[in-house]
Design a protein around this motif. Structure first.
Motif, PDB file in Angstrom:
ATOM      1  N   GLY A   1      -4.269   2.179   1.955  1.00 56.79           N
ATOM      2  CA  GLY A   1      -4.128   1.269   0.829  1.00 56.79           C
ATOM      3  C   GLY A   1      -4.866   1.750  -0.408  1.00 56.79           C
ATOM      4  O   GLY A   1      -6.044   2.091  -0.342  1.00 56.79           O
ATOM      5  N   CYS A   2      -4.161   1.766  -1.542  1.00 54.98           N
ATOM      6  CA  CYS A   2      -4.790   2.144  -2.808  1.00 54.98           C
ATOM      7  C   CYS A   2      -4.493   1.143  -3.914  1.00 54.98           C
ATOM      8  O   CYS A   2      -5.009   1.272  -5.028  1.00 54.98           O
ATOM      9  CB  CYS A   2      -4.359   3.548  -3.231  1.00 54.98           C
ATOM     10  N   VAL A   3      -3.661   0.138  -3.610  1.00 55.01           N
ATOM     11  CA  VAL A   3      -3.344  -0.927  -4.570  1.00 55.01           C
ATOM     12  C   VAL A   3      -3.554  -2.256  -3.862  1.00 55.01           C
ATOM     13  O   VAL A   3      -3.007  -2.483  -2.773  1.00 55.01           O
ATOM     14  CB  VAL A   3      -1.894  -0.821  -5.082  1.00 55.01           C
ATOM     15  N   TYR A   4      -4.338  -3.129  -4.469  1.00 53.74           N
ATOM     16  CA  TYR A   4      -4.661  -4.429  -3.881  1.00 53.74           C
ATOM     17  C   TYR A   4      -4.333  -5.522  -4.885  1.00 53.74           C
ATOM     18  O   TYR A   4      -4.807  -5.483  -6.025  1.00 53.74           O
ATOM     19  CB  TYR A   4      -6.130  -4.499  -3.473  1.00 53.74           C
ATOM     20  N   ALA A   5      -3.490  -6.472  -4.459  1.00 54.96           N
ATOM     21  CA  ALA A   5      -3.054  -7.565  -5.332  1.00 54.96           C
ATOM     22  C   ALA A   5      -2.501  -7.021  -6.642  1.00 54.96           C
ATOM     23  O   ALA A   5      -2.714  -7.601  -7.709  1.00 54.96           O
ATOM     24  CB  ALA A   5      -4.198  -8.547  -5.581  1.00 54.96           C
ATOM     25  N   GLY A   6      -1.775  -5.906  -6.542  1.00 60.43           N
ATOM     26  CA  GLY A   6      -1.120  -5.338  -7.718  1.00 60.43           C
ATOM     27  C   GLY A   6      -1.975  -4.437  -8.563  1.00 60.43           C
ATOM     28  O   GLY A   6      -1.482  -3.820  -9.508  1.00 60.43           O
TER      29      GLY A   6
ATOM     30  N   TYR B   1     -11.320 -17.072   6.515  1.00 57.81           N
ATOM     31  CA  TYR B   1     -11.588 -15.732   5.999  1.00 57.81           C
ATOM     32  C   TYR B   1     -11.628 -15.751   4.478  1.00 57.81           C
ATOM     33  O   TYR B   1     -10.899 -16.512   3.829  1.00 57.81           O
ATOM     34  CB  TYR B   1     -10.517 -14.752   6.473  1.00 57.81           C
ATOM     35  N   ASP B   2     -12.458 -14.877   3.901  1.00 55.90           N
ATOM     36  CA  ASP B   2     -12.492 -14.751   2.448  1.00 55.90           C
ATOM     37  C   ASP B   2     -11.195 -14.148   1.920  1.00 55.90           C
ATOM     38  O   ASP B   2     -10.820 -14.389   0.772  1.00 55.90           O
ATOM     39  CB  ASP B   2     -13.678 -13.884   2.022  1.00 55.90           C
ATOM     40  N   GLY B   3     -10.542 -13.360   2.738  1.00 54.29           N
ATOM     41  CA  GLY B   3      -9.267 -12.782   2.347  1.00 54.29           C
ATOM     42  C   GLY B   3      -8.527 -12.251   3.553  1.00 54.29           C
ATOM     43  O   GLY B   3      -9.132 -11.813   4.530  1.00 54.29           O
ATOM     44  N   VAL B   4      -7.200 -12.337   3.508  1.00 54.11           N
ATOM     45  CA  VAL B   4      -6.342 -11.771   4.542  1.00 54.11           C
ATOM     46  C   VAL B   4      -5.541 -10.650   3.884  1.00 54.11           C
ATOM     47  O   VAL B   4      -4.676 -10.906   3.032  1.00 54.11           O
ATOM     48  CB  VAL B   4      -5.400 -12.829   5.138  1.00 54.11           C
TER      49      VAL B   4
ATOM     50  N   GLY C   1      -4.552 -23.050   2.202  1.00 52.17           N
ATOM     51  CA  GLY C   1      -5.915 -22.622   1.909  1.00 52.17           C
ATOM     52  C   GLY C   1      -6.219 -21.204   2.349  1.00 52.17           C
ATOM     53  O   GLY C   1      -7.390 -20.831   2.476  1.00 52.17           O
ATOM     54  N   VAL C   2      -5.174 -20.410   2.582  1.00 51.09           N
ATOM     55  CA  VAL C   2      -5.342 -19.028   3.032  1.00 51.09           C
ATOM     56  C   VAL C   2      -5.201 -18.090   1.833  1.00 51.09           C
ATOM     57  O   VAL C   2      -4.205 -18.168   1.095  1.00 51.09           O
ATOM     58  CB  VAL C   2      -4.305 -18.669   4.109  1.00 51.09           C
ATOM     59  N   THR C   3      -6.167 -17.210   1.648  1.00 49.07           N
ATOM     60  CA  THR C   3      -6.138 -16.260   0.541  1.00 49.07           C
ATOM     61  C   THR C   3      -5.524 -14.947   1.003  1.00 49.07           C
ATOM     62  O   THR C   3      -6.136 -14.189   1.754  1.00 49.07           O
ATOM     63  CB  THR C   3      -7.559 -15.992   0.004  1.00 49.07           C
ATOM     64  N   LEU C   4      -4.292 -14.685   0.567  1.00 46.92           N
ATOM     65  CA  LEU C   4      -3.633 -13.432   0.901  1.00 46.92           C
ATOM     66  C   LEU C   4      -3.927 -12.385  -0.172  1.00 46.92           C
ATOM     67  O   LEU C   4      -3.935 -12.686  -1.360  1.00 46.92           O
ATOM     68  CB  LEU C   4      -2.118 -13.618   1.009  1.00 46.92           C
ATOM     69  N   VAL C   5      -4.150 -11.156   0.278  1.00 49.11           N
ATOM     70  CA  VAL C   5      -4.356 -10.036  -0.638  1.00 49.11           C
ATOM     71  C   VAL C   5      -3.329  -8.963  -0.266  1.00 49.11           C
ATOM     72  O   VAL C   5      -3.548  -8.186   0.666  1.00 49.11           O
ATOM     73  CB  VAL C   5      -5.779  -9.462  -0.540  1.00 49.11           C
ATOM     74  N   PRO C   6      -2.190  -8.922  -0.966  1.00 50.66           N
ATOM     75  CA  PRO C   6      -1.196  -7.894  -0.654  1.00 50.66           C
ATOM     76  C   PRO C   6      -1.767  -6.497  -0.905  1.00 50.66           C
ATOM     77  O   PRO C   6      -2.450  -6.264  -1.904  1.00 50.66           O
ATOM     78  CB  PRO C   6      -0.048  -8.196  -1.632  1.00 50.66           C
TER      79      PRO C   6
ATOM     80  N   GLY D   1       0.252  -5.703 -16.218  1.00 51.60           N
ATOM     81  CA  GLY D   1       0.007  -4.397 -15.622  1.00 51.60           C
ATOM     82  C   GLY D   1      -0.087  -4.392 -14.116  1.00 51.60           C
ATOM     83  O   GLY D   1      -0.455  -3.375 -13.524  1.00 51.60           O
ATOM     84  N   ARG D   2       0.261  -5.489 -13.477  1.00 57.30           N
ATOM     85  CA  ARG D   2       0.219  -5.547 -12.014  1.00 57.30           C
ATOM     86  C   ARG D   2       1.485  -4.945 -11.427  1.00 57.30           C
ATOM     87  O   ARG D   2       2.597  -5.176 -11.929  1.00 57.30           O
ATOM     88  CB  ARG D   2       0.065  -6.987 -11.516  1.00 57.30           C
ATOM     89  N   LEU D   3       1.316  -4.198 -10.345  1.00 57.86           N
ATOM     90  CA  LEU D   3       2.449  -3.572  -9.681  1.00 57.86           C
ATOM     91  C   LEU D   3       3.176  -4.572  -8.793  1.00 57.86           C
ATOM     92  O   LEU D   3       2.562  -5.296  -8.015  1.00 57.86           O
ATOM     93  CB  LEU D   3       1.963  -2.398  -8.827  1.00 57.86           C
ATOM     94  N   HIS D   4       4.489  -4.571  -8.899  1.00 59.77           N
ATOM     95  CA  HIS D   4       5.344  -5.340  -7.997  1.00 59.77           C
ATOM     96  C   HIS D   4       6.317  -4.359  -7.352  1.00 59.77           C
ATOM     97  O   HIS D   4       7.082  -3.684  -8.051  1.00 59.77           O
ATOM     98  CB  HIS D   4       6.123  -6.421  -8.752  1.00 59.77           C
ATOM     99  N   VAL D   5       6.279  -4.249  -6.034  1.00 67.27           N
ATOM    100  CA  VAL D   5       7.178  -3.365  -5.301  1.00 67.27           C
ATOM    101  C   VAL D   5       8.442  -4.158  -4.973  1.00 67.27           C
ATOM    102  O   VAL D   5       8.387  -5.192  -4.302  1.00 67.27           O
ATOM    103  CB  VAL D   5       6.519  -2.823  -4.024  1.00 67.27           C
ATOM    104  N   ASP D   6       9.575  -3.680  -5.458  1.00 67.85           N
ATOM    105  CA  ASP D   6      10.829  -4.419  -5.320  1.00 67.85           C
ATOM    106  C   ASP D   6      11.622  -4.031  -4.078  1.00 67.85           C
ATOM    107  O   ASP D   6      12.661  -4.622  -3.795  1.00 67.85           O
ATOM    108  CB  ASP D   6      11.706  -4.192  -6.560  1.00 67.85           C
ATOM    109  N   GLY D   7      11.133  -3.050  -3.327  1.00 63.39           N
ATOM    110  CA  GLY D   7      11.827  -2.620  -2.120  1.00 63.39           C
ATOM    111  C   GLY D   7      12.026  -1.118  -2.126  1.00 63.39           C
ATOM    112  O   GLY D   7      11.723  -0.436  -3.106  1.00 63.39           O
ATOM    113  N   ARG D   8      12.535  -0.590  -1.037  1.00 63.35           N
ATOM    114  CA  ARG D   8      12.794   0.842  -0.968  1.00 63.35           C
ATOM    115  C   ARG D   8      14.059   1.183  -1.759  1.00 63.35           C
ATOM    116  O   ARG D   8      15.031   0.426  -1.758  1.00 63.35           O
ATOM    117  CB  ARG D   8      12.943   1.287   0.485  1.00 63.35           C
ATOM    118  N   LEU D   9      14.002   2.326  -2.421  1.00 65.78           N
ATOM    119  CA  LEU D   9      15.146   2.743  -3.219  1.00 65.78           C
ATOM    120  C   LEU D   9      16.407   2.863  -2.371  1.00 65.78           C
ATOM    121  O   LEU D   9      17.502   2.515  -2.820  1.00 65.78           O
ATOM    122  CB  LEU D   9      14.837   4.080  -3.905  1.00 65.78           C
ATOM    123  N   ASP D  10      16.264   3.355  -1.132  1.00 66.46           N
ATOM    124  CA  ASP D  10      17.447   3.526  -0.299  1.00 66.46           C
ATOM    125  C   ASP D  10      17.894   2.230   0.373  1.00 66.46           C
ATOM    126  O   ASP D  10      18.895   2.212   1.085  1.00 66.46           O
ATOM    127  CB  ASP D  10      17.253   4.627   0.746  1.00 66.46           C
ATOM    128  N   ASP D  11      17.160   1.123   0.147  1.00 64.70           N
ATOM    129  CA  ASP D  11      17.587  -0.174   0.663  1.00 64.70           C
ATOM    130  C   ASP D  11      18.431  -0.950  -0.344  1.00 64.70           C
ATOM    131  O   ASP D  11      19.037  -1.966   0.001  1.00 64.70           O
ATOM    132  CB  ASP D  11      16.377  -1.034   1.047  1.00 64.70           C
TER     133      ASP D  11
END
Length: 259
Positions: free
Chosen positions: A80-85, A43-46, A65-70, A143-153
């Motif tokens: 989804g509104c943010v891709y790879a940050g 795949y071009d992206g997962v 060799g797998v291209t992940l796109v968070p 400027g890339r977004l990194h989600v560190d987890g849920r606030l209540d976690d």
């Protein structure tokens, strides 16, 4: 090999590009199977969403060799509104006191039953609406977004806050044989909460699973002392809810049973 996954094709000037969408647990299990990993690599992206993608999993995928796109988003942002940050051109991201806020053209108008919690807000100038997520995050120097987890976690131990995701990634990286890891806070009379880890471990039957002392020793150079697990459970599997998300509430009860 990726039956059940959603497949997407997009036509571009250079031809058809192929994508599929999975959750991190599915990616990890497919990477364990050489034939499945080879199928993913075609795949071009997962696209990976619904739960956080550990950096160690991204590294495993890249080695295969797998291209992940968070991906990141929710119902309030029409998916989804943010891709790879990076937000879509019509979307916006900002951080307020460690909380992720999302805005832009895909934002919902609100809730049918109203918004008593004030999840949808306007900026002081009234020029843009934002959705206040329940996620902790930060923007890196690019400027890339990194989600560190849920606030209540977040685990508050001895007055210090620990992001479970950081400890989970360290467990996957540094403790031999760990296949899955979930970290929660367990009540403690002295510390308020203590960092508690539930693990799924691959063993050959002859090797004993790691004990708490083994885990703390393996992580001592990777984490500050206050973030080291103080309680440990090794299980055959971990409870989940939804598409591959760990059931943290159920796991937390494991550490309170018998108290």
């Amino acid at each position: 090999m990726v039956e059940g996954a959603r497949r997407h094709e997009a036509s571009t000037a250079s031809g058809t590009r192929r994508y599929t969408a999975l959750v991190p647990t599915q990616v990890a299990r497919l990477l364990d199977e050489p034939a499945a990993a080879a199928a993913l690599a075609t795949y071009d992206g997962v696209l990976v969403g619904a739960a956080a993608t550990p950096p160690s999993l991204a590294e495993r995928a890249a080695s295969a060799g797998v291209t992940l796109v968070p991906t990141y988003g929710m119902s309030e942002t029409s998916g989804g509104c943010v891709y790879a940050g990076r937000p879509l051109p019509v979307s916006r991201v900002r951080i307020e006191d460690g909380r992720v806020l999302l805005g832009g053209a895909t934002l919902a108008s609100g809730y049918l039953a109203g918004d008593p919690a004030g999840a949808f807000v306007e900026d002081p100038a009234g020029s843009e609406r934002w959705f206040r997520t329940d996620d902790a995050g930060h923007l890196d120097e690019d400027g890339r977004l990194h989600v560190d987890g849920r606030l209540d976690d977040l685990v508050t131990t001895g007055g210090l806050k620990v992001a479970p995701r950081v400890v989970e990634d360290a467990l996957l990286r540094h403790v031999p044989g760990v296949r899955e890891a979930v970290v929660v806070g367990a009540p403690d009379a002295e510390w308020g909460q203590v960092v508690s880890a539930a693990l799924v471990v691959d063993t050959d039957g002859a090797t004993r699973p790691p004990g708490l002392a083994d885990v703390r020793s393996a992580l001592r150079d990777a984490l500050p002392a206050y973030a080291l697990p103080r309680r440990l459970i090794v299980a055959a599997d971990l409870p989940t809810r939804g598409p591959g998300k760990p059931d943290r509430s159920a796991i937390a009860t494991w550490f309170t049973m018998g108290q």
